[in-house]
Design a protein around this motif. Structure first.
Motif, PDB file in Angstrom:
ATOM      1  N   PRO A 244       0.748  -1.034  -0.046  1.00 50.24           N
ATOM      2  CA  PRO A 244      -0.182  -0.113  -0.072  1.00 50.24           C
ATOM      3  C   PRO A 244       0.791   1.263  -0.042  1.00 50.24           C
ATOM      4  O   PRO A 244       0.370   2.242  -0.762  1.00 50.24           O
ATOM      5  N   LEU A 245       1.790   1.330   0.840  1.00 49.88           N
ATOM      6  CA  LEU A 245       2.820   2.522   0.751  1.00 49.88           C
ATOM      7  C   LEU A 245       3.535   2.728  -0.610  1.00 49.88           C
ATOM      8  O   LEU A 245       3.703   3.728  -1.018  1.00 49.88           O
ATOM      9  N   ALA A 246       3.861   1.489  -1.178  1.00 50.11           N
ATOM     10  CA  ALA A 246       4.286   1.544  -2.480  1.00 50.11           C
ATOM     11  C   ALA A 246       3.547   2.135  -3.391  1.00 50.11           C
ATOM     12  O   ALA A 246       3.969   2.941  -4.622  1.00 50.11           O
ATOM     13  N   ARG A 247       2.102   1.905  -3.549  1.00 48.18           N
ATOM     14  CA  ARG A 247       1.165   2.370  -4.280  1.00 48.18           C
ATOM     15  C   ARG A 247       1.161   3.993  -4.342  1.00 48.18           C
ATOM     16  O   ARG A 247       1.068   4.503  -5.074  1.00 48.18           O
ATOM     17  N   ARG A 248       1.343   4.097  -2.880  1.00 43.07           N
ATOM     18  CA  ARG A 248       1.193   5.699  -2.859  1.00 43.07           C
ATOM     19  C   ARG A 248       2.328   6.415  -3.281  1.00 43.07           C
ATOM     20  O   ARG A 248       2.081   7.271  -4.068  1.00 43.07           O
ATOM     21  N   MET A 249       3.611   5.863  -3.041  1.00 40.22           N
ATOM     22  CA  MET A 249       4.623   6.585  -3.464  1.00 40.22           C
ATOM     23  C   MET A 249       4.766   6.537  -5.078  1.00 40.22           C
ATOM     24  O   MET A 249       5.441   7.380  -5.651  1.00 40.22           O
ATOM     25  N   ARG A 250       4.000   5.526  -5.557  1.00 39.19           N
ATOM     26  CA  ARG A 250       4.247   5.401  -7.232  1.00 39.19           C
ATOM     27  C   ARG A 250       3.368   6.632  -7.844  1.00 39.19           C
ATOM     28  O   ARG A 250       3.514   7.125  -8.786  1.00 39.19           O
TER      29      ARG A 250
ATOM     30  N   ASP B  53     -12.938  -0.438  -3.389  1.00 40.45           N
ATOM     31  CA  ASP B  53     -13.083  -0.841  -1.923  1.00 40.45           C
ATOM     32  C   ASP B  53     -12.927   0.239  -1.073  1.00 40.45           C
ATOM     33  O   ASP B  53     -12.246   0.993  -1.182  1.00 40.45           O
ATOM     34  N   GLU B  54     -13.827   0.414  -0.005  1.00 40.61           N
ATOM     35  CA  GLU B  54     -13.962   1.431   0.903  1.00 40.61           C
ATOM     36  C   GLU B  54     -12.359   1.568   1.454  1.00 40.61           C
ATOM     37  O   GLU B  54     -11.927   2.523   1.681  1.00 40.61           O
ATOM     38  N   ALA B  55     -11.992   0.461   1.980  1.00 38.63           N
ATOM     39  CA  ALA B  55     -10.643   0.491   2.600  1.00 38.63           C
ATOM     40  C   ALA B  55      -9.615   1.001   1.812  1.00 38.63           C
ATOM     41  O   ALA B  55      -8.440   1.483   2.175  1.00 38.63           O
ATOM     42  N   ASP B  56      -9.798   1.128   0.374  1.00 44.09           N
ATOM     43  CA  ASP B  56      -8.717   1.485  -0.385  1.00 44.09           C
ATOM     44  C   ASP B  56      -8.643   2.987  -0.285  1.00 44.09           C
ATOM     45  O   ASP B  56      -7.716   3.455  -1.196  1.00 44.09           O
ATOM     46  N   GLU B  57      -9.516   3.616   0.435  1.00 45.70           N
ATOM     47  CA  GLU B  57      -9.234   5.099   0.545  1.00 45.70           C
ATOM     48  C   GLU B  57      -7.917   5.529   0.841  1.00 45.70           C
ATOM     49  O   GLU B  57      -7.532   6.352   0.048  1.00 45.70           O
ATOM     50  N   ALA B  58      -7.172   4.847   1.646  1.00 41.59           N
ATOM     51  CA  ALA B  58      -5.802   5.248   1.880  1.00 41.59           C
ATOM     52  C   ALA B  58      -4.982   4.716   0.908  1.00 41.59           C
ATOM     53  O   ALA B  58      -3.773   5.159   0.924  1.00 41.59           O
ATOM     54  N   ASP B  59      -5.254   3.467   0.207  1.00 39.66           N
ATOM     55  CA  ASP B  59      -4.322   2.724  -0.565  1.00 39.66           C
ATOM     56  C   ASP B  59      -4.012   3.446  -1.865  1.00 39.66           C
ATOM     57  O   ASP B  59      -3.671   2.898  -2.920  1.00 39.66           O
ATOM     58  N   ARG B  60      -4.200   5.032  -2.223  1.00 45.38           N
ATOM     59  CA  ARG B  60      -4.332   5.269  -3.588  1.00 45.38           C
ATOM     60  C   ARG B  60      -2.960   4.916  -4.314  1.00 45.38           C
ATOM     61  O   ARG B  60      -3.044   4.573  -5.228  1.00 45.38           O
ATOM     62  N   PRO B  61      -1.774   5.533  -3.966  1.00 48.08           N
ATOM     63  CA  PRO B  61      -0.466   5.705  -4.823  1.00 48.08           C
ATOM     64  C   PRO B  61       0.162   4.245  -5.149  1.00 48.08           C
ATOM     65  O   PRO B  61      -0.180   3.345  -4.786  1.00 48.08           O
ATOM     66  N   GLY B  62       1.317   4.742  -5.392  1.00 46.37           N
ATOM     67  CA  GLY B  62       2.069   4.072  -6.016  1.00 46.37           C
ATOM     68  C   GLY B  62       3.087   2.952  -5.612  1.00 46.37           C
ATOM     69  O   GLY B  62       3.535   3.167  -4.638  1.00 46.37           O
ATOM     70  N   ARG B  63       3.578   2.126  -6.390  1.00 49.85           N
ATOM     71  CA  ARG B  63       4.352   0.882  -6.242  1.00 49.85           C
ATOM     72  C   ARG B  63       5.735   1.529  -6.280  1.00 49.85           C
ATOM     73  O   ARG B  63       6.378   1.937  -5.082  1.00 49.85           O
ATOM     74  N   HIS B  64       6.371   1.650  -7.280  1.00 50.60           N
ATOM     75  CA  HIS B  64       7.708   2.145  -7.411  1.00 50.60           C
ATOM     76  C   HIS B  64       7.938   2.976  -8.483  1.00 50.60           C
ATOM     77  O   HIS B  64       7.731   2.834  -9.489  1.00 50.60           O
ATOM     78  N   GLY B  65       8.070   4.305  -8.019  1.00 52.23           N
ATOM     79  CA  GLY B  65       8.064   5.404  -9.145  1.00 52.23           C
ATOM     80  C   GLY B  65       8.984   5.008 -10.268  1.00 52.23           C
ATOM     81  O   GLY B  65       8.605   5.604 -11.233  1.00 52.23           O
ATOM     82  N   GLY B  66       9.882   4.119 -10.105  1.00 52.44           N
ATOM     83  CA  GLY B  66      11.026   3.985 -11.154  1.00 52.44           C
ATOM     84  C   GLY B  66      10.451   3.560 -12.713  1.00 52.44           C
ATOM     85  O   GLY B  66      10.722   4.053 -13.572  1.00 52.44           O
ATOM     86  N   SER B  67       9.534   2.505 -12.683  1.00 52.52           N
ATOM     87  CA  SER B  67       8.987   1.984 -13.857  1.00 52.52           C
ATOM     88  C   SER B  67       8.172   3.199 -14.615  1.00 52.52           C
ATOM     89  O   SER B  67       7.929   3.301 -15.754  1.00 52.52           O
TER      90      SER B  67
END
Length: 375
Positions: A157-163, A341-355
């Motif tokens: 989830p943190l990786a999605r956010r960062m991506r 999903d509602e819980a996805d609310e916080a799960d927005r962002p990204g995995r790895h900015g690199g690709s």
């Protein structure tokens, strides 16, 4: 009588006369905005305080050594919105020739993360500084879950956010023709010696490499720079003993402070991750995060439409042109989570900015492969 010659061949003023003083040239300034990364954490100086990549880069900017004055407005813990609301007004009063906007990692560590707020703040700051005539530097960052070595259900989830943050940063840099550094996937990011004991801030070596990356990007863009910052260290590299001591003394408190805000939401995201994974539907979270980032970028384009269509639509084509949005799907795109999903609310962002960066790259002053740090 011939008037006395002034040094340099000019004529001295007649007795009793006055000469208008030559106004001093305006200082060439580099104003650094951001969070603890730009404040310099991880690169201590004798007597206390921090130096960091911005100070190292400032010494290598301009046509002569020391010709650029650094004003570092970055503050530990700053979020993107705080940068736009507090640091940006001060920066604009200084009339910088160079400005850096490196922020977003703290946003990913907040329970109330929203990629649309990050996008609006970055667009506001980059647009204002660019309109003022500053050369604006940005960078994609590695995700904190990876740096901290968190278990996959917590790290994803943190990786999605960062991506998602990285995708937005890259798109905004493209919009305003900034100088963008592809940092997230550079090989040195994986070197333990390049990170301080907390594993979230660069060590002195990491700060030096970051400064050299920006230096190379500026040089490739045809901007005046001097010799690159040296890689010779002033202090000892971090050790395992130092890392253990930090965790035992200050690290536990650091983690607890952040867990107060993030942990309940992150645990919910981890459960959601496990649930979707068990059902074979993990890709839905990536897709939902993707869509949230597209929506955030589309909102920026909608606002820009009132000023003209010259910027194009990032939602439809991405920073590099037609078809980029198609590349931003599933495992390779931005992130957010409203809808899956509602819980996805916080799960927005990204995995790895690199690709994403590699796909979204090559914008006006983005320098792929120009230096040891571009990628």
């Amino acid at each position: 009588m011939i008037p006395e010659q002034a040094p340099g061949g000019g004529r001295s003023p007649a007795p009793g006369g006055s000469r208008s003083p030559t106004p001093a040239p305006a200082p060439v300034r580099f104003v650094a905005l951001g969070d603890s990364l730009t404040e310099g954490l991880g690169d201590p100086v004798l007597g206390g305080g921090w130096r960091g990549w911005a100070a190292l880069l400032a010494g290598a900017l301009g046509e002569r050594p020391g010709g650029v004055e650094l004003v570092n407005l970055a503050r530990s813990g700053a979020l993107a919105a705080e940068l736009a609301e507090r640091q940006l007004p001060m920066a604009r009063t200084l009339g910088p020739r160079f400005a850096s906007l490196v922020v977003g990692a703290n946003d990913t560590l907040r329970a109330a993360f929203a990629i649309e707020r990050v996008a609006l703040a970055l667009d506001r700051a980059h647009g204002a500084l660019s309109a003022d005539g500053a050369v604006v530097l940005t960078a994609c960052l590695p995700d904190p879950g990876r740096m901290l070595g968190l278990p996959a259900p917590l790290a994803r989830p943190l990786a999605r956010r960062m991506r998602a943050v990285n995708t937005v940063v890259h798109a905004v840099s493209a919009r305003y023709q900034g100088v963008h550094l592809h940092l997230a996937e550079h090989p040195w990011v994986a070197e333990r010696a390049c990170w301080s004991v907390d594993r979230l801030h660069p060590s002195e070596r990491g700060h030096r490499l970051l400064a050299r990356g920006f230096h190379a990007a500026l040089a490739a863009a045809g901007l005046p720079v001097g010799p690159p910052p040296a890689l010779t260290l002033d202090g000892p590299p971090p050790t395992r003993t130092g890392s253990a001591r930090w965790m035992a003394t200050r690290g536990t408190r650091w983690v607890a402070d952040r867990c107060t805000d993030l942990l309940p939401g992150l645990l919910g995201l981890a459960l959601q991750e496990c649930r979707h994974g068990a059902a074979g539907a993990g890709r839905m979270l990536d897709t939902a995060a993707d869509q949230a980032t597209r929506t955030a970028l589309a909102a920026l384009d909608g606002a820009a439409g009132a000023d003209g269509a010259s910027h194009g639509s990032h939602a439809a084509k991405g920073p590099d042109g037609p078809g980029e949005s198609d590349a931003l799907d599933g495992s390779e795109g931005p992130d957010r989570v409203d809808g899956a999903d509602e819980a996805d609310e916080a799960d927005r962002p990204g995995r790895h900015g690199g690709s994403d960066d590699a796909r979204l790259g090559k914008t006006a002053a983005t320098v792929n492969g120009a230096a040891t740090m571009t990628g």
